[in-house]
Design a protein around this motif. Structure first.
Motif, short mmCIF file in Angstrom:
data_model
loop_
_atom_site.label_atom_id
_atom_site.label_comp_id
_atom_site.label_asym_id
_atom_site.label_seq_id
_atom_site.Cartn_x
_atom_site.Cartn_y
_atom_site.Cartn_z
N LEU A 281 0.83 -1.14 -0.07
CA LEU A 281 -0.08 0.06 0.01
C LEU A 281 0.95 1.25 -0.03
O LEU A 281 1.65 1.49 0.94
CB LEU A 281 -0.86 0.12 0.95
N GLY A 282 1.06 1.80 -1.05
CA GLY A 282 1.78 3.04 -0.92
C GLY A 282 3.18 2.82 -2.18
O GLY A 282 3.77 1.98 -1.83
N GLY A 283 3.30 3.71 -3.23
CA GLY A 283 4.26 3.49 -4.20
C GLY A 283 5.45 4.46 -4.01
O GLY A 283 6.14 4.69 -5.08
N GLY A 284 5.71 5.03 -2.75
CA GLY A 284 6.90 6.05 -2.69
C GLY A 284 8.08 5.12 -2.39
O GLY A 284 8.23 4.00 -2.97
N VAL A 285 9.01 5.60 -1.68
CA VAL A 285 10.29 5.26 -1.31
C VAL A 285 10.20 3.77 -0.87
O VAL A 285 10.59 2.78 -1.07
CB VAL A 285 11.26 6.16 -0.61
N VAL A 286 9.37 3.59 0.20
CA VAL A 286 9.24 2.37 1.22
C VAL A 286 8.55 1.42 0.20
O VAL A 286 9.32 0.08 -0.01
CB VAL A 286 8.35 2.64 2.32
N GLY A 287 7.50 1.81 -0.81
CA GLY A 287 6.87 0.95 -1.50
C GLY A 287 7.62 0.31 -2.57
O GLY A 287 7.75 -0.89 -3.11
N SER A 288 8.30 1.09 -3.24
CA SER A 288 9.22 0.80 -4.42
C SER A 288 10.40 -0.04 -4.05
O SER A 288 10.68 -1.06 -4.47
CB SER A 288 9.61 2.17 -5.08
N ASN A 289 10.74 -0.04 -2.94
CA ASN A 289 11.87 -0.85 -2.16
C ASN A 289 11.28 -1.99 -1.72
O ASN A 289 12.09 -3.12 -2.00
CB ASN A 289 12.70 -0.13 -1.22
N ALA A 290 10.21 -2.16 -1.34
CA ALA A 290 9.67 -3.46 -0.91
C ALA A 290 9.29 -4.03 -2.31
O ALA A 290 9.53 -5.34 -2.32
CB ALA A 290 8.23 -3.15 -0.18
N ALA A 291 9.00 -3.53 -3.43
CA ALA A 291 8.43 -4.20 -4.51
C ALA A 291 9.85 -4.56 -5.11
O ALA A 291 9.83 -5.90 -5.74
CB ALA A 291 7.84 -3.21 -5.59
#
Ligand code: PYR
Length: 363
Positions: free
Chosen positions: A174-184
Motif C-alpha cells: 500500500l503506497g508506491g513511494g520510497v518504502v513501497g518501491s523498495n519493498a517491490a
C-alpha cells in the motif's frame, strides 16, 4: 559549536547520530564533538575510532546533554532524554511527533529547538533525510513478512517465492513511494506475486516503467484496497503523509476478513500506522496477532541493521549538520527553505503545519 552525540537508549536501537567519519568532517569545520561512551558500539565503531576522528568521549549522558549546543541523534528522545533538553539547545533527530502528543508536550515545555529529519524536504518534493531509512525499511519489510509467514510465527506457512509447481505468495504493497518501491524490488526479486496500490496514476506509471509487467499496479479506491487486502498473504503498509498521521487504509473489519495466517507489516507505524489494528512494537517483541492475522509493527525497523542504516543516514544528514553547526540554526534555516521544513518545535510552539494539524494545535 559544541555538538553532542548521545548513545541511543530506545529498545534495540543500535544506530548512532554521527559516524567517526562524520565526526572527522565536523571537527575539520572547527567544531567540537562529544560522543557518549560506547555510542558507536552497535555499528562496530569504538571509542578510539571517535577519539581518532577528533571527538571527546563522555561517560555521563547528563553532562553531554548539559554541555551540547546541538544534539545529533537518531531516534526521538525517550522520556529520560527529554528531561535533559533545554532552551538554547537544538535537537536534530527523527521525532515523529504526529502520533506522539506526550513527546510533543515535553519538547514544547523544554524550550528546545527541535528539527526533525523526517520533514526536511528537497527540490523534487522528496524527504531526503527520511528516504535512506525508507529504503532500508522497505527492503526489510519483505524479509520481516517472509519470517512472519512461517508457521512458528503464526503465519500461513508460505514461502514467498513458492517453488516450481507451487504458486508464490501474494504480496500487496500500500503506497508506491520510497518504502513501497523498495519493498517491490525485494519482493519481486524473491519471486513473489506483487501488487502495488497507490492513489497517483503517475506514480503507478513510473513503477510500471521501472519494474515491467511482473509488477501489478492498482489505483487506490476503497474497493481496490479491500479486494487486494482480502486476497493477500502479506500486506505491507507503506503510506506517508509528511509530518502528519498515516491514513487508516485498512479497517479492523478488513483485517478480520483476511485469510487466517496472513501477515501485515506496518512500515507507517511511526506515523501512527495504516492498519486500524496496528500498535507500535519493538525488536524485543516484534509481533502480535489480531483475528489470526500476524502484525509486525516495529517502529524503528532500520535499527536492526544499524551499520547499513547509520552509514546511509549519515550520508544524508551530514551536510545539514555542517550547515547547522557552521551557520547556527537560524541562519542555516533562513538560507535553506528545505532544511527549514524540518523545524517542528521552537520556543514552545509547533512550527510545522502538518505536525500542528495532526496534534490539533495552531502552527
Ligand atoms: C527510523 O528509521 O527509525 C525512523 O524513524 C525513520
Amino acid at each position: 559549536m559544541l555538538i553532542g552525540v548521545p548513545r541511543e537508549i530506545k529498545v534495540h536501537e543500535y544506530r548512532v547520530g554521527l559516524t567517526p567519519a562524520s565526526v572527522r568532517e565536523v571537527v575539520a569545520h572547527g567544531h567540537e564533538v562529544i560522543v557518549e561512551r560506547d555510542a558507536g558500539r552497535g555499528i562496530g565503531a569504538g571509542d578510539d575510532d571517535y577519539r581518532r576522528a577528533g571527538a571527546r568521549i563522555e561517560d555521563d549522558a547528563a553532562a553531554l546533554y548539559a554541555a551540547a549546543e546541538l544534539i545529533v541523534k537518531v531516534k526521538e528522545p525517550q522520556p529520560a532524554e527529554r528531561v535533559r533538553l533545554g532552551a538554547g539547545q537544538v535537537l536534530f533527530a527523527y521525532l515523529h511527533l504526529a502520533p506522539d502528543p506526550q513527546q510533543a508536550s515535553d519538547l514544547l515545555a523544554s524550550g528546545v529547538t527541535a528539527i526533525a529529519y523526517e520533514t526536511v524536504s528537497d527540490v523534487d518534493g522528496g524527504l531526503p533525510l527520511l528516504a535512506p531509512m525508507s529504503e532500508v525499511a522497505g527492503r526489510m519489510s519483505v524479509q520481516a513478512g517472509a519470517h512472519c509467514l512461517e508457521k512458528e510465527a503464526g503465519g500461513r506457512g508460505l514461502l514467498l517465492g513458492g517453488v516450481p509447481g507451487v504458486e508464490p505468495a501474494r504480496v500487496v504493497i500500500l503506497g508506491g513511494g520510497v518504502v513501497g518501491s523498495n519493498a517491490a524490488l525485494i519482493a519481486l526479486g524473491i519471486g513473489a506475486a506483487v501488487t502495488i496500490v497507490d492513489r497517483s496514476v503517475a506514480v503507478l506509471r513510473r513503477l510500471g516503467d521501472r519494474f515491467g509487467p511482473q509488477l501489478h499496479t492498482l489505483h487506490a479506491s476503497t474497493d481496490a484496497i479491500e479486494a487486494a487486502v482480502l486476497d493477500a498473504d502479506l500486506v505491507i503498509g507503506a503510506v506517508l503523509v509528511p509530518g502528519g498521521a498515516a491514513p487508516k487504509l485498512v479497517t479492523r473489519d478488513m483485517v478480520r476478513r483476511m485469510r487466517p495466517g496472513a501477515v501485515v507489516v506496518d512500515v507507517a507505524i511511526d506515523q501512527g500506522g495504516c492498519f486500524e489494528t496496528s500498535r507500535p512494537t519493538t525488536h524485543a517483541d516484534p509481533i502480535f496477532i489480531v483475528d489470526e492475522i500476524v502484525h509486525y509493527c516495529v517502529a524503528n525497523m532500520p535499527g536492526a541493521v544499524a551499520r547499513t542504516s547509520t552509514l546511509a543516514l549519515n550520508a544524508a544528514t551530514l551536510p545539514c549538520v555542517l550547515a547547522l553547526a557552521d551557520k547556527g540554526w537560524r541562519q542555516a534555516l533562513r538560507d535553506d527553505p528545505h532544511l527549514a521544513r524540518g523545524l517542528n518545535i521552537c520556543a514552545g510552539r509547533v512550527m510545522h503545519p502538518g505536525v500542528a494539524e495532526a496534534l490539533g494545535v495552531e502552527p
